[in-house]
Scaffold this motif. Structure first.
Motif, mmCIF file in Angstrom:
data_model
loop_
_atom_site.group_PDB
_atom_site.id
_atom_site.type_symbol
_atom_site.label_atom_id
_atom_site.label_comp_id
_atom_site.label_asym_id
_atom_site.label_seq_id
_atom_site.Cartn_x
_atom_site.Cartn_y
_atom_site.Cartn_z
ATOM 1 N N ASN A 77 0.840 -1.208 0.000
ATOM 2 C CA ASN A 77 0.000 0.000 0.000
ATOM 3 C C ASN A 77 0.871 1.253 0.000
ATOM 4 O O ASN A 77 0.567 2.231 -0.673
ATOM 5 N N ALA A 78 1.962 1.199 0.774
ATOM 6 C CA ALA A 78 2.860 2.357 0.859
ATOM 7 C C ALA A 78 3.488 2.651 -0.506
ATOM 8 O O ALA A 78 3.577 3.806 -0.925
ATOM 9 N N ALA B 146 1.025 4.110 -2.929
ATOM 10 C CA ALA B 146 0.701 5.514 -2.623
ATOM 11 C C ALA B 146 1.816 6.466 -3.049
ATOM 12 O O ALA B 146 1.666 7.675 -2.973
ATOM 13 N N ASP C 257 4.998 5.877 5.033
ATOM 14 C CA ASP C 257 5.384 6.250 3.670
ATOM 15 C C ASP C 257 5.274 7.754 3.479
ATOM 16 O O ASP C 257 4.710 8.461 4.312
ATOM 17 N N GLY D 45 -1.195 10.043 0.804
ATOM 18 C CA GLY D 45 -2.097 10.085 1.953
ATOM 19 C C GLY D 45 -3.539 9.805 1.570
ATOM 20 O O GLY D 45 -3.839 9.475 0.417
ATOM 21 N N ALA E 172 -11.539 2.892 4.157
ATOM 22 C CA ALA E 172 -10.372 2.282 3.508
ATOM 23 C C ALA E 172 -9.719 1.235 4.404
ATOM 24 O O ALA E 172 -9.217 0.224 3.928
ATOM 25 N N PHE F 237 -13.286 -2.543 0.114
ATOM 26 C CA PHE F 237 -13.361 -1.114 -0.191
ATOM 27 C C PHE F 237 -11.970 -0.719 -0.676
ATOM 28 O O PHE F 237 -10.983 -1.011 -0.023
ATOM 29 N N SER F 238 -11.906 -0.071 -1.827
ATOM 30 C CA SER F 238 -10.600 0.190 -2.418
ATOM 31 C C SER F 238 -10.659 1.353 -3.389
ATOM 32 O O SER F 238 -11.721 1.665 -3.923
ATOM 33 N N SER F 239 -9.514 1.983 -3.616
ATOM 34 C CA SER F 239 -9.436 2.981 -4.688
ATOM 35 C C SER F 239 -8.846 2.333 -5.935
ATOM 36 O O SER F 239 -8.568 2.997 -6.909
ATOM 37 N N LYS F 240 -8.643 1.019 -5.863
ATOM 38 C CA LYS F 240 -7.896 0.373 -6.957
ATOM 39 C C LYS F 240 -8.759 -0.538 -7.823
ATOM 40 O O LYS F 240 -8.232 -1.347 -8.578
ATOM 41 N N GLY G 96 -1.998 -3.424 -5.116
ATOM 42 C CA GLY G 96 -3.257 -3.887 -4.535
ATOM 43 C C GLY G 96 -4.275 -4.024 -5.637
ATOM 44 O O GLY G 96 -4.183 -3.345 -6.661
ATOM 45 N N MET G 97 -5.247 -4.903 -5.465
ATOM 46 C CA MET G 97 -6.285 -4.986 -6.473
ATOM 47 C C MET G 97 -7.586 -5.530 -5.907
ATOM 48 O O MET G 97 -8.625 -5.425 -6.533
ATOM 49 N N PHE G 98 -7.530 -6.082 -4.704
ATOM 50 C CA PHE G 98 -8.724 -6.758 -4.204
ATOM 51 C C PHE G 98 -9.488 -5.941 -3.164
ATOM 52 O O PHE G 98 -10.600 -6.285 -2.818
ATOM 53 N N GLY G 99 -8.881 -4.899 -2.627
ATOM 54 C CA GLY G 99 -9.543 -4.150 -1.567
ATOM 55 C C GLY G 99 -9.633 -4.932 -0.273
ATOM 56 O O GLY G 99 -10.554 -4.774 0.526
ATOM 57 N N LEU G 100 -8.641 -5.794 -0.084
ATOM 58 C CA LEU G 100 -8.685 -6.734 1.029
ATOM 59 C C LEU G 100 -7.540 -6.545 2.012
ATOM 60 O O LEU G 100 -7.723 -6.592 3.224
ATOM 61 N N THR H 137 1.476 8.471 4.975
ATOM 62 C CA THR H 137 0.603 7.683 5.839
ATOM 63 C C THR H 137 1.453 6.795 6.735
ATOM 64 O O THR H 137 2.482 6.278 6.303
HETATM 65 P P1 ADP Z 1 -6.110 -2.559 -1.991
HETATM 66 O O1 ADP Z 1 -4.690 -2.180 -1.744
HETATM 67 O O2 ADP Z 1 -6.246 -3.870 -2.680
HETATM 68 O O3 ADP Z 1 -6.887 -1.486 -2.648
HETATM 69 P P2 ADP Z 1 -6.305 -2.395 0.885
HETATM 70 O O4 ADP Z 1 -7.325 -2.932 1.820
HETATM 71 O O5 ADP Z 1 -4.910 -2.827 1.118
HETATM 72 O O6 ADP Z 1 -6.802 -2.778 -0.574
HETATM 73 O O7 ADP Z 1 -6.362 -0.818 0.904
HETATM 74 C C1 ADP Z 1 -7.591 -0.141 0.742
HETATM 75 C C2 ADP Z 1 -7.431 1.264 0.224
HETATM 76 O O8 ADP Z 1 -6.868 2.106 1.233
HETATM 77 C C3 ADP Z 1 -6.470 1.386 -0.949
HETATM 78 O O9 ADP Z 1 -7.129 1.137 -2.171
HETATM 79 C C4 ADP Z 1 -5.981 2.830 -0.830
HETATM 80 O O10 ADP Z 1 -6.890 3.693 -1.459
HETATM 81 C C5 ADP Z 1 -6.050 3.103 0.658
HETATM 82 N N1 ADP Z 1 -4.718 3.005 1.307
HETATM 83 C C6 ADP Z 1 -4.243 1.981 2.033
HETATM 84 N N2 ADP Z 1 -2.992 2.223 2.478
HETATM 85 C C7 ADP Z 1 -2.660 3.452 2.019
HETATM 86 C C8 ADP Z 1 -1.483 4.285 2.117
HETATM 87 N N3 ADP Z 1 -0.402 3.887 2.774
HETATM 88 N N4 ADP Z 1 -1.518 5.492 1.502
HETATM 89 C C9 ADP Z 1 -2.603 5.907 0.812
HETATM 90 N N5 ADP Z 1 -3.726 5.162 0.681
HETATM 91 C C10 ADP Z 1 -3.759 3.948 1.256
#
Ligand code: ADP
Ligand code: MG
Length: 529
Positions: A44-45, A48, A78, A82, A91, A97-100, A108-112, A172
């Protein structure tokens, strides 16, 4: 015979599902869980940072969190983009729940990831997840302590706060306290960080271990991989549900506009051709299409042959320059080269294969059946399940290493990176890649391309070695011959140097060896004699 019928029917939430079946997400036991938690936070870091044009600086700290129990606090910091504060609870506290979830290459791709780690933490130590974050343009830093309501799959905010920034920090910091087994996870975590460093020589990565070891990989290149762009779906990858989802969210009033505007690789001509083939009028409102028409449209879209292939803009390959820099830093090899293959596709998804080969230097010695393998998918190192990965199978079965002058075991390492908007992982733990024929072919071609360069290098090396041996075997007699000749000619006539020069010239004429090489050997023989 009496029938026992006492079935009980209930539904569980996604959070509960992943809590029960956490091993499929990589949280099978305390050692694996500690490794996986580090991995999810680090990935995730990195997402981002490098995907947003920021050179990453990542700090990972693992500390023993309880004097008696095997509890560890994992903190990853990281310097990324943010999160907006109102997004933080979702998040980090809502599974899936994901931005990806868009067509753009990310780790990341699964929101997990971080949620399963948080659930595991919550289940084993009861400790909440802590998040500190700030976006570059915000004046405040935000702080949250949260837990996940497993039954509702909802975040519960236990504490939150904010303070004004005194310097322009953005990024973050995420902390989790979970049951772990450091002694069993240690080598995997160190290896994971090392392999991450190979693929990200443009990052500063620090790891502080519970034994107070500090592992530091300093940035060696200031170049980032090309950031991925979000793209529209390609019609080859479409299915009924995805099409329905697109139709629900589209504002276009005709199915023709929908095809042209919501998909890549469909221009006006193609849209007309597809609709004609599917027997659907261009001007119809897509929201009015019935189930049979939709199915017909999906089938036609999937099977139509004349699209341009999917764009690779969504992908972010490392580049051969970065791969070479990463391998050089880690192994200081005598030979290292890399290639980035041209984009290719499978099932409507674009993918790119990259291959690097390192040989000699500090490259570790391989097994008898294959070179040392470094597997990566979307820049994530894959450490487990090597045996079931398509890359392993190609390296073992499709490549006759001896044809490339490599006699295994040898100090040879093959790095393969597959990047795609949809890597064909075998499971959500993201550890091995399935044997998709198109992917397999590209992996093979990529390895062969670099292997041919290695063969050229090794052939040259072998030839030079032969020449050297030849020179040595001839030249070692020269001083002796010169001495004998001076004794025979006995007198002022020719000097020793002149005689030597003549002999060297004869050898040059007969063998084609270079006179400087021969003289070097003569000198070493004389000194040694
Ligand atoms: P994924 O990485 O598969 O999307 P995660 O559960 O690991 O699922 O993370 C969920 C969401 O949280 C990410 O899609 C991202 O938008 C946000 N996120 C997580 N960690 C960070 C980070 N270190 N900096 C910015 N956004 C983050
Ligand atoms: Mg993630």
């Amino acid at each position: 015979m009496s029938v026992i019928d006492n079935e009980k029917y209930t539904a569980i939430s996604p959070a509960e599902f992943f809590l029960r079946y956490r091993e499929i997400a990589g949280f099978a036991n305390p050692a694996r869980a500690l490794y996986q938690a580090v991995r999810e936070l680090v990935e995730n870091a990195l997402d981002a940072t490098d995907a947003h044009g920021i050179l990453p600086s990542i700090k990972v700290v693992i500390r023993k969190a309880d004097p008696i129990q095997d509890f560890y606090k994992v903190t990853v910091e990281d310097n990324g983009i943010g999160l907006p504060p109102h997004i933080v609870p979702e998040a980090f506290g809502r599974v899936l729940f994901s931005s990806k979830y868009v067509l753009r290459q990310t780790r990341g791709m699964f929101g997990l990831g971080v949620k399963v780690a948080a659930l595991y933490a919550q289940m084993t130590t009861g400790k909440p997840i802590e998040v500190i974050t700030s976006k570059p343009n915000l004046k405040f830093i935000y702080y949250f302590k949260l837990r996940i309501d497993v039954h509702k799959n909802e975040p519960v905010v236990l504490e939150k706060g904010s303070w004004r920034k005194t310097r322009n920090w953005h990024g973050t910091v995420v902390s989790l306290t979970l049951e772990g087994d450091w002694s069993r996870a240690r080598s995997k975590i160190l290896e994971y960080i090392a392999r991450t460093a190979v693929a990200t020589p443009y990052a500063n990565i620090v790891l502080v271990t519970p034994d107070n070891e500090i592992v530091y990989y300093e940035r060696v290149v200031n170049k980032l991989p090309k950031p991925p762009k979000e793209v529209k779906p390609h019609p080859h990858g479409i299915d009924l549900e995805t099409l329905k989802k697109i139709i629900n969210s589209t504002s276009y009033k005709t199915v023709y506009d929908l095809l042209v505007k919501n998909f890549q690789s469909i221009g006006e001509v193609t849209a007309k051709a597809v609709l004609k083939q599917a027997e659907i009028p261009s001007s119809i409102n897509p929201k009015k299409l019935g189930e049979t028409e939709l199915l017909r449209l999906v089938e036609t879209m999937k099977n139509y042959k004349k699209y341009k292939p999917p764009k690779a803009d969504a992908l972010s390959p490392l580049s051969s320059e970065i791969i070479v820099a990463g391998l050089k830093r880690m192994y200081n090899p005598e030979f290292v080269e890399a290639v980035t293959r041209r984009p290719s596709t499978y099932h409507g998804y674009p993918f790119i294969v990259e291959v690097g080969i390192a040989y000699g230097g500090n490259t570790p010695l391989s097994d008898k059946d294959k070179p040392v393998l470094l597997r990566y998918a979307n820049k994530i190192p894959l450490l487990y399940d090597e045996g079931s990965d398509v890359i392993t199978s190609v390296v073992k079965e499709d490549i006759a290493w001896s044809n490339y002058l490599v006699e295994l075991p040898a100090p040879i390492l093959v790095l393969v990176h597959i990047c795609s908007t949809k890597v064909p992982f075998k499971g959500v733990g993201k550890e091995s890649i399935a044997d998709v024929p198109e992917v397999r072919r590209e992996v093979k071609l990529g390895i062969l391309e670099v292997a041919r360069r290695l063969r050229r290098y090794l052939a040259k090396k072998i030839k030079e070695e032969e020449i050297r041996k030849k020179i040595v075997s001839i030249a070692k007699y020269i001083p002796e011959v010169v001495r004998a000749l001076t004794i025979i000619s006995d007198g002022p006539g020719v000097s020793r140097e002149e005689l030597e020069e003549k002999l060297v010239n004869i050898i040059v004429a007969r063998t084609g060896l270079s006179s400087t090489d021969i003289k070097r050997v003569i000198d070493s023989v004389e000194i040694g004699a």
